[in-house]
Write a protein that holds these residues in place. Sequence first.
Motif, PDB file in Angstrom:
ATOM      1  N   HIS A  30       0.816  -1.212   0.000  1.00  0.00           N
ATOM      2  CA  HIS A  30       0.000   0.000   0.000  1.00  0.00           C
ATOM      3  C   HIS A  30       0.848   1.259   0.000  1.00  0.00           C
ATOM      4  N   GLY A  31       2.028   1.158   0.614  1.00  0.00           N
ATOM      5  CA  GLY A  31       3.026   2.227   0.578  1.00  0.00           C
ATOM      6  C   GLY A  31       2.423   3.603   0.772  1.00  0.00           C
ATOM      7  N   ARG A  32       2.780   4.524  -0.137  1.00  0.00           N
ATOM      8  CA  ARG A  32       2.266   5.885  -0.022  1.00  0.00           C
ATOM      9  C   ARG A  32       1.021   6.084  -0.878  1.00  0.00           C
ATOM     10  N   TRP A  33       0.471   4.992  -1.427  1.00  0.00           N
ATOM     11  CA  TRP A  33      -0.670   5.146  -2.351  1.00  0.00           C
ATOM     12  C   TRP A  33      -2.006   5.195  -1.632  1.00  0.00           C
ATOM     13  N   VAL A  34      -2.218   4.307  -0.664  1.00  0.00           N
ATOM     14  CA  VAL A  34      -3.516   4.278   0.029  1.00  0.00           C
ATOM     15  C   VAL A  34      -3.302   4.066   1.527  1.00  0.00           C
ATOM     16  N   SER A  35      -4.280   4.507   2.314  1.00  0.00           N
ATOM     17  CA  SER A  35      -4.243   4.306   3.774  1.00  0.00           C
ATOM     18  C   SER A  35      -5.560   3.683   4.213  1.00  0.00           C
ATOM     19  N   PRO A  36      -5.709   2.366   4.048  1.00  0.00           N
ATOM     20  CA  PRO A  36      -6.966   1.720   4.459  1.00  0.00           C
ATOM     21  C   PRO A  36      -7.102   1.734   5.977  1.00  0.00           C
ATOM     22  N   PRO A  37      -8.329   1.490   6.482  1.00  0.00           N
ATOM     23  CA  PRO A  37      -8.516   1.420   7.934  1.00  0.00           C
ATOM     24  C   PRO A  37      -7.524   0.420   8.541  1.00  0.00           C
ATOM     25  N   ALA A  38      -6.821   0.853   9.593  1.00  0.00           N
ATOM     26  CA  ALA A  38      -5.766  -0.009  10.131  1.00  0.00           C
ATOM     27  C   ALA A  38      -6.020  -0.399  11.576  1.00  0.00           C
ATOM     28  N   ASP A  39      -7.153   0.058  12.165  1.00  0.00           N
ATOM     29  CA  ASP A  39      -7.526  -0.436  13.495  1.00  0.00           C
ATOM     30  C   ASP A  39      -9.045  -0.574  13.555  1.00  0.00           C
ATOM     31  N   ALA A  40      -9.532  -1.152  14.646  1.00  0.00           N
ATOM     32  CA  ALA A  40     -10.955  -1.503  14.725  1.00  0.00           C
ATOM     33  C   ALA A  40     -11.842  -0.265  14.629  1.00  0.00           C
ATOM     34  N   VAL A  41     -11.409   0.832  15.253  1.00  0.00           N
ATOM     35  CA  VAL A  41     -12.228   2.056  15.235  1.00  0.00           C
ATOM     36  C   VAL A  41     -12.329   2.582  13.798  1.00  0.00           C
ATOM     37  N   ALA A  42     -11.203   2.622  13.107  1.00  0.00           N
ATOM     38  CA  ALA A  42     -11.196   3.114  11.718  1.00  0.00           C
ATOM     39  C   ALA A  42     -12.007   2.184  10.814  1.00  0.00           C
ATOM     40  N   PHE A  43     -11.929   0.876  11.087  1.00  0.00           N
ATOM     41  CA  PHE A  43     -12.680  -0.088  10.265  1.00  0.00           C
ATOM     42  C   PHE A  43     -14.185   0.157  10.408  1.00  0.00           C
ATOM     43  N   LEU A  44     -14.660   0.337  11.662  1.00  0.00           N
ATOM     44  CA  LEU A  44     -16.106   0.542  11.864  1.00  0.00           C
ATOM     45  C   LEU A  44     -16.550   1.887  11.288  1.00  0.00           C
ATOM     46  N   ALA A  45     -15.691   2.892  11.378  1.00  0.00           N
ATOM     47  CA  ALA A  45     -16.019   4.207  10.799  1.00  0.00           C
ATOM     48  C   ALA A  45     -16.129   4.094   9.275  1.00  0.00           C
ATOM     49  N   TRP A  46     -15.246   3.305   8.676  1.00  0.00           N
ATOM     50  CA  TRP A  46     -15.300   3.083   7.214  1.00  0.00           C
ATOM     51  C   TRP A  46     -16.590   2.347   6.832  1.00  0.00           C
ATOM     52  N   LEU A  47     -16.961   1.312   7.623  1.00  0.00           N
ATOM     53  CA  LEU A  47     -18.220   0.598   7.359  1.00  0.00           C
ATOM     54  C   LEU A  47     -19.397   1.568   7.391  1.00  0.00           C
ATOM     55  N   ASP A  48     -19.418   2.444   8.400  1.00  0.00           N
ATOM     56  CA  ASP A  48     -20.515   3.428   8.519  1.00  0.00           C
ATOM     57  C   ASP A  48     -20.547   4.326   7.295  1.00  0.00           C
ATOM     58  N   ARG A  49     -19.363   4.814   6.905  1.00  0.00           N
ATOM     59  CA  ARG A  49     -19.277   5.724   5.741  1.00  0.00           C
ATOM     60  C   ARG A  49     -19.789   5.041   4.490  1.00  0.00           C
ATOM     61  N   MET A  50     -19.398   3.771   4.340  1.00  0.00           N
ATOM     62  CA  MET A  50     -19.728   3.051   3.112  1.00  0.00           C
ATOM     63  C   MET A  50     -21.190   2.611   3.073  1.00  0.00           C
ATOM     64  N   ARG A  51     -21.905   2.784   4.194  1.00  0.00           N
ATOM     65  CA  ARG A  51     -23.341   2.460   4.190  1.00  0.00           C
ATOM     66  C   ARG A  51     -24.186   3.698   3.935  1.00  0.00           C
ATOM     67  N   GLN A  52     -23.542   4.851   3.793  1.00  0.00           N
ATOM     68  CA  GLN A  52     -24.286   6.083   3.489  1.00  0.00           C
ATOM     69  C   GLN A  52     -24.749   6.045   2.032  1.00  0.00           C
ATOM     70  N   PRO A  53     -25.828   6.776   1.720  1.00  0.00           N
ATOM     71  CA  PRO A  53     -26.250   6.844   0.324  1.00  0.00           C
ATOM     72  C   PRO A  53     -25.108   7.392  -0.543  1.00  0.00           C
ATOM     73  N   GLY A  54     -24.984   6.855  -1.724  1.00  0.00           N
ATOM     74  CA  GLY A  54     -23.952   7.357  -2.638  1.00  0.00           C
ATOM     75  C   GLY A  54     -22.611   6.668  -2.481  1.00  0.00           C
ATOM     76  N   GLN A  55     -22.514   5.693  -1.565  1.00  0.00           N
ATOM     77  CA  GLN A  55     -21.253   4.958  -1.372  1.00  0.00           C
ATOM     78  C   GLN A  55     -21.551   3.466  -1.433  1.00  0.00           C
ATOM     79  N   GLN A  56     -20.694   2.693  -2.029  1.00  0.00           N
ATOM     80  CA  GLN A  56     -20.820   1.228  -1.960  1.00  0.00           C
ATOM     81  C   GLN A  56     -19.412   0.647  -1.925  1.00  0.00           C
ATOM     82  N   SER A  57     -19.245  -0.312  -1.031  1.00  0.00           N
ATOM     83  CA  SER A  57     -17.927  -0.916  -0.921  1.00  0.00           C
ATOM     84  C   SER A  57     -18.038  -2.421  -1.115  1.00  0.00           C
ATOM     85  N   PHE A  58     -17.032  -2.998  -1.735  1.00  0.00           N
ATOM     86  CA  PHE A  58     -17.038  -4.436  -1.995  1.00  0.00           C
ATOM     87  C   PHE A  58     -15.729  -5.051  -1.550  1.00  0.00           C
ATOM     88  N   LEU A  59     -15.829  -6.150  -0.827  1.00  0.00           N
ATOM     89  CA  LEU A  59     -14.650  -6.985  -0.630  1.00  0.00           C
ATOM     90  C   LEU A  59     -14.554  -7.886  -1.853  1.00  0.00           C
TER      91      LEU A  59
END
Length: 168
Positions: A30-59
């Motif tokens: 991932h280097g300097r290109w992306v900063s994905p959620p790296a702890d549990a708090v950030a992961f849950l915040a990302w899940l919340d964000r991705m459930r908002q209208p206008g966002q969709q996330s896929f594993l």
Amino acid sequence: MSPSRIYLRPPEAADAPAFLAAVAASRRLHGRWVSPPADAVAFLAWLDRMRQPGQQSFLVLRRDDDSLVGVVNLSHIVLGALRSAYLGYYAFAPHAGQGLMGEGLQAVCRHAFRVLKLHRVEANIQPGNAASLALARRCGFQKEGFSPRYLKIGGRWRDHERWALLAG
Ligand SMILES: CC(C)(COP(=O)(O)OP(=O)(O)OC[C@H]1O[C@@H](n2cnc3c(N)ncnc32)[C@H](O)[C@@H]1OP(=O)(O)O)[C@@H](O)C(=O)NCCC(=O)NCCS
């Protein structure tokens, strides 16, 4: 056409342990290109964000063993006369370089065009990110332009190339 080696599904809270382990194992990729959620708090915040209208996330998961290949996000999904979305993506280290993210990205683009009925998906990529540029090119994206100082990453405004794939 050969059968797909991957499948997609939305991330869930129960994915946190496997997701965070995959992020930790992929720091160099991932280097300097992306900063994905790296702890549990950030992961849950990302899940919340991705459930908002206008966002969709896929594993992206490998069909063989359900292991995590990577993530593809559709964000700022706009309908109306634009019917467009931004695309973000990253692989997890053990699965990089095998064409699996290419399959994942193509599957998300099919969803964007066939299910969401979008007209266009756009990826903004730093000029030095050879792996991402190659992936976009392989998936049929066309380079549309150059945006100086487009996105703030790692505390600095970075130039990006604008790549897009149109429906049909
Ligand atoms: C960008 C990124 C997702 C690309 O992932 P990737 O693993 O290169 O993509 P793929 O899974 O499609 O693999 C492609 C490679 O597998 C090879 N490959 C092996 N078997 C293959 C197969 N059966 N089919 C297709 N390609 C195959 C391809 O030749 C290609 O290798 P090459 O780049 O040396 O030509 C990854 O490098 C990454 O996570 N980077 C950090 C995050 C990032 O930059 N995100 C994008 C920000 S804009």
